[in-house]
Design a protein around this motif. Structure first.
Motif, PDB file in Angstrom:
ATOM      1  N   CYS A 220       0.602  -1.207   0.230  1.00 29.59           N
ATOM      2  CA  CYS A 220       0.222   0.136  -0.069  1.00 29.59           C
ATOM      3  C   CYS A 220       1.042   1.205   0.412  1.00 29.59           C
ATOM      4  N   GLY A 221       1.841   1.139   0.208  1.00 30.95           N
ATOM      5  CA  GLY A 221       2.835   2.299   0.617  1.00 30.95           C
ATOM      6  C   GLY A 221       2.277   3.517   1.837  1.00 30.95           C
ATOM      7  N   PRO A 222       3.311   4.114   1.573  1.00 34.29           N
ATOM      8  CA  PRO A 222       3.069   4.995   3.081  1.00 34.29           C
ATOM      9  C   PRO A 222       2.507   6.124   3.121  1.00 34.29           C
ATOM     10  N   ARG A 223       1.801   6.496   1.880  1.00 39.00           N
ATOM     11  CA  ARG A 223       0.865   7.361   1.691  1.00 39.00           C
ATOM     12  C   ARG A 223      -0.904   6.408   1.634  1.00 39.00           C
TER      13      ARG A 223
ATOM     14  N   VAL B 107      -6.820  -3.674  -0.668  1.00 42.90           N
ATOM     15  CA  VAL B 107      -5.638  -2.877  -1.227  1.00 42.90           C
ATOM     16  C   VAL B 107      -4.267  -3.081  -0.989  1.00 42.90           C
ATOM     17  N   GLY B 108      -3.593  -2.945  -1.595  1.00 41.69           N
ATOM     18  CA  GLY B 108      -1.621  -3.450  -1.795  1.00 41.69           C
ATOM     19  C   GLY B 108      -1.829  -4.526  -1.982  1.00 41.69           C
ATOM     20  N   THR B 109      -2.718  -5.409  -1.690  1.00 44.97           N
ATOM     21  CA  THR B 109      -2.307  -7.014  -1.084  1.00 44.97           C
ATOM     22  C   THR B 109      -2.752  -8.138  -2.396  1.00 44.97           C
ATOM     23  N   PRO B 110      -1.996  -9.167  -2.994  1.00 41.92           N
ATOM     24  CA  PRO B 110      -2.593 -10.074  -3.955  1.00 41.92           C
ATOM     25  C   PRO B 110      -2.693 -11.174  -3.525  1.00 41.92           C
ATOM     26  N   PHE B 111      -3.753 -11.977  -3.725  1.00 43.53           N
ATOM     27  CA  PHE B 111      -4.582 -12.686  -3.592  1.00 43.53           C
ATOM     28  C   PHE B 111      -3.608 -14.084  -3.718  1.00 43.53           C
ATOM     29  N   ASP B 112      -3.051 -14.389  -2.787  1.00 41.34           N
ATOM     30  CA  ASP B 112      -2.313 -15.718  -3.310  1.00 41.34           C
ATOM     31  C   ASP B 112      -2.489 -16.527  -2.193  1.00 41.34           C
TER      32      ASP B 112
ATOM     33  N   THR C  14     -19.869  -7.230  -3.504  1.00 43.58           N
ATOM     34  CA  THR C  14     -18.759  -6.248  -3.967  1.00 43.58           C
ATOM     35  C   THR C  14     -17.178  -6.566  -4.086  1.00 43.58           C
ATOM     36  N   LEU C  15     -16.400  -7.107  -4.238  1.00 42.56           N
ATOM     37  CA  LEU C  15     -15.133  -7.245  -4.043  1.00 42.56           C
ATOM     38  C   LEU C  15     -13.811  -6.157  -4.753  1.00 42.56           C
ATOM     39  N   VAL C  16     -13.279  -5.229  -4.372  1.00 42.74           N
ATOM     40  CA  VAL C  16     -12.270  -4.523  -4.889  1.00 42.74           C
ATOM     41  C   VAL C  16     -11.374  -4.262  -4.053  1.00 42.74           C
ATOM     42  N   GLN C  17     -10.402  -4.307  -5.421  1.00 36.73           N
ATOM     43  CA  GLN C  17      -9.471  -4.663  -5.432  1.00 36.73           C
ATOM     44  C   GLN C  17      -8.195  -3.446  -5.838  1.00 36.73           C
ATOM     45  N   ILE C  18      -7.523  -2.984  -5.191  1.00 41.40           N
ATOM     46  CA  ILE C  18      -6.312  -1.813  -5.636  1.00 41.40           C
ATOM     47  C   ILE C  18      -5.200  -2.491  -5.366  1.00 41.40           C
ATOM     48  N   ASP C  19      -4.040  -1.850  -6.725  1.00 38.18           N
ATOM     49  CA  ASP C  19      -2.960  -2.344  -6.088  1.00 38.18           C
ATOM     50  C   ASP C  19      -1.940  -1.044  -7.316  1.00 38.18           C
ATOM     51  N   MET C  20      -0.195  -0.773  -7.242  1.00 34.89           N
ATOM     52  CA  MET C  20       0.260  -0.529  -8.261  1.00 34.89           C
ATOM     53  C   MET C  20       0.264  -1.653  -9.344  1.00 34.89           C
ATOM     54  N   ASP C  21       0.308  -2.032  -8.763  1.00 36.51           N
ATOM     55  CA  ASP C  21       0.590  -3.031 -10.389  1.00 36.51           C
ATOM     56  C   ASP C  21      -0.227  -3.927 -11.270  1.00 36.51           C
ATOM     57  N   TYR C  22      -0.550  -4.499 -12.079  1.00 42.43           N
ATOM     58  CA  TYR C  22      -1.868  -4.207 -13.259  1.00 42.43           C
ATOM     59  C   TYR C  22      -2.062  -6.086 -13.266  1.00 42.43           C
ATOM     60  N   ARG C  23      -0.439  -6.270 -12.990  1.00 39.98           N
ATOM     61  CA  ARG C  23      -0.474  -7.723 -13.128  1.00 39.98           C
ATOM     62  C   ARG C  23      -0.945  -8.648 -11.886  1.00 39.98           C
TER      63      ARG C  23
ATOM     64  N   LEU D 266     -14.345  -4.682  -9.243  1.00 42.39           N
ATOM     65  CA  LEU D 266     -13.868  -3.530  -9.236  1.00 42.39           C
ATOM     66  C   LEU D 266     -12.698  -3.628  -9.180  1.00 42.39           C
ATOM     67  N   GLY D 267     -10.796  -2.967  -9.734  1.00 47.69           N
ATOM     68  CA  GLY D 267     -10.140  -3.572 -10.111  1.00 47.69           C
ATOM     69  C   GLY D 267      -9.957  -1.843 -10.692  1.00 47.69           C
ATOM     70  N   LEU D 268      -8.693  -1.526  -9.405  1.00 51.82           N
ATOM     71  CA  LEU D 268      -8.795   0.506  -9.746  1.00 51.82           C
ATOM     72  C   LEU D 268      -6.705  -0.424  -9.407  1.00 51.82           C
ATOM     73  N   VAL D 269      -6.277   0.069 -10.774  1.00 52.96           N
ATOM     74  CA  VAL D 269      -4.338   0.499 -10.713  1.00 52.96           C
ATOM     75  C   VAL D 269      -4.133   1.537 -11.361  1.00 52.96           C
ATOM     76  N   GLY D 270      -3.074   1.718  -9.676  1.00 51.12           N
ATOM     77  CA  GLY D 270      -2.359   3.129  -8.879  1.00 51.12           C
ATOM     78  C   GLY D 270      -1.858   3.018  -8.377  1.00 51.12           C
ATOM     79  N   ASP D 271      -1.741   4.645  -7.545  1.00 56.79           N
ATOM     80  CA  ASP D 271      -0.469   4.652  -6.590  1.00 56.79           C
ATOM     81  C   ASP D 271      -1.972   4.841  -5.622  1.00 56.79           C
ATOM     82  N   PRO D 272      -2.112   3.092  -4.360  1.00 57.10           N
ATOM     83  CA  PRO D 272      -2.774   3.243  -3.545  1.00 57.10           C
ATOM     84  C   PRO D 272      -3.751   4.811  -2.899  1.00 57.10           C
ATOM     85  N   GLY D 273      -2.153   5.480  -2.510  1.00 58.73           N
ATOM     86  CA  GLY D 273      -2.373   6.292  -1.624  1.00 58.73           C
ATOM     87  C   GLY D 273      -3.706   7.569  -2.817  1.00 58.73           C
ATOM     88  N   ALA D 274      -3.091   7.625  -3.104  1.00 56.37           N
ATOM     89  CA  ALA D 274      -3.871   8.561  -5.079  1.00 56.37           C
ATOM     90  C   ALA D 274      -5.701   8.327  -4.442  1.00 56.37           C
TER      91      ALA D 274
END
Length: 142
Positions: A19-22, A72-77, A91-100, A110-118
């Motif tokens: 997720c990162g500091p921000r 947020v910032g957690t893969p389904f591993d 409803t399952l939403v996943q937010i991560d910086m890595d589109y993969r 819903l999938g959102l790719v980008g800076d989790p802080g933003a």
């Protein structure tokens, strides 16, 4: 996205070390703004220690009763059971910086790719604005 937050049981929220500091700061602000519990895993556990919105050891039960889950910032591993322990009837939403990572091993709503802080920063502002609009409408009608 703001409509997703306003479900009968409220969303359940989990953030990971990616997720990162921000992102962590915005996640805590969102939890406080919505007054909902949050679950921090991996390297992010220490970030919210002591905050009344930080919950631990009850994620499975909270997720079982959820209408909405935001990851947020957690893969389904293997740590998340590859997403198989999460109901398909929500409803399952996943937010991560890595589109993969988004939607890998588990279908999501819903999938959102980008800076989790933003992303979370925008989400923090949106529910408050929606809440004020709803209150203003009620005041003018009654």
């Amino acid at each position: 996205m703001a409509d997703i937050w306003w479900q009968p049981n409220g969303p359940r929220f989990s953030t990971g070390s990616r997720c990162g500091p921000r992102g962590h700061n915005e996640a805590i602000a969102l939890l406080r703004g919505l007054d909902i519990p949050g679950y921090f895993n991996g390297g992010s556990r220490a970030v919210a220690t002591g905050d009344p919105h930080h919950f631990d050891r009850t994620r499975g039960e909270a997720f079982a009763n959820a209408d909405v889950i935001v990851i947020v910032g957690t893969p389904f591993d293997f740590r998340m059971g590859y997403g198989k322990r999460i109901s398909k009837n929500l409803t399952l939403v996943q937010i991560d910086m890595d589109y993969r990572t988004v939607g890998k091993n588990r279908d999501i709503s819903l999938g959102l790719v980008g800076d989790p802080g933003a992303i979370l920063g925008v989400c923090c502002r949106r529910p408050r604005a929606a809440s004020r609009t709803t209150s203003a409408r009620r005041g003018s009608n009654g």
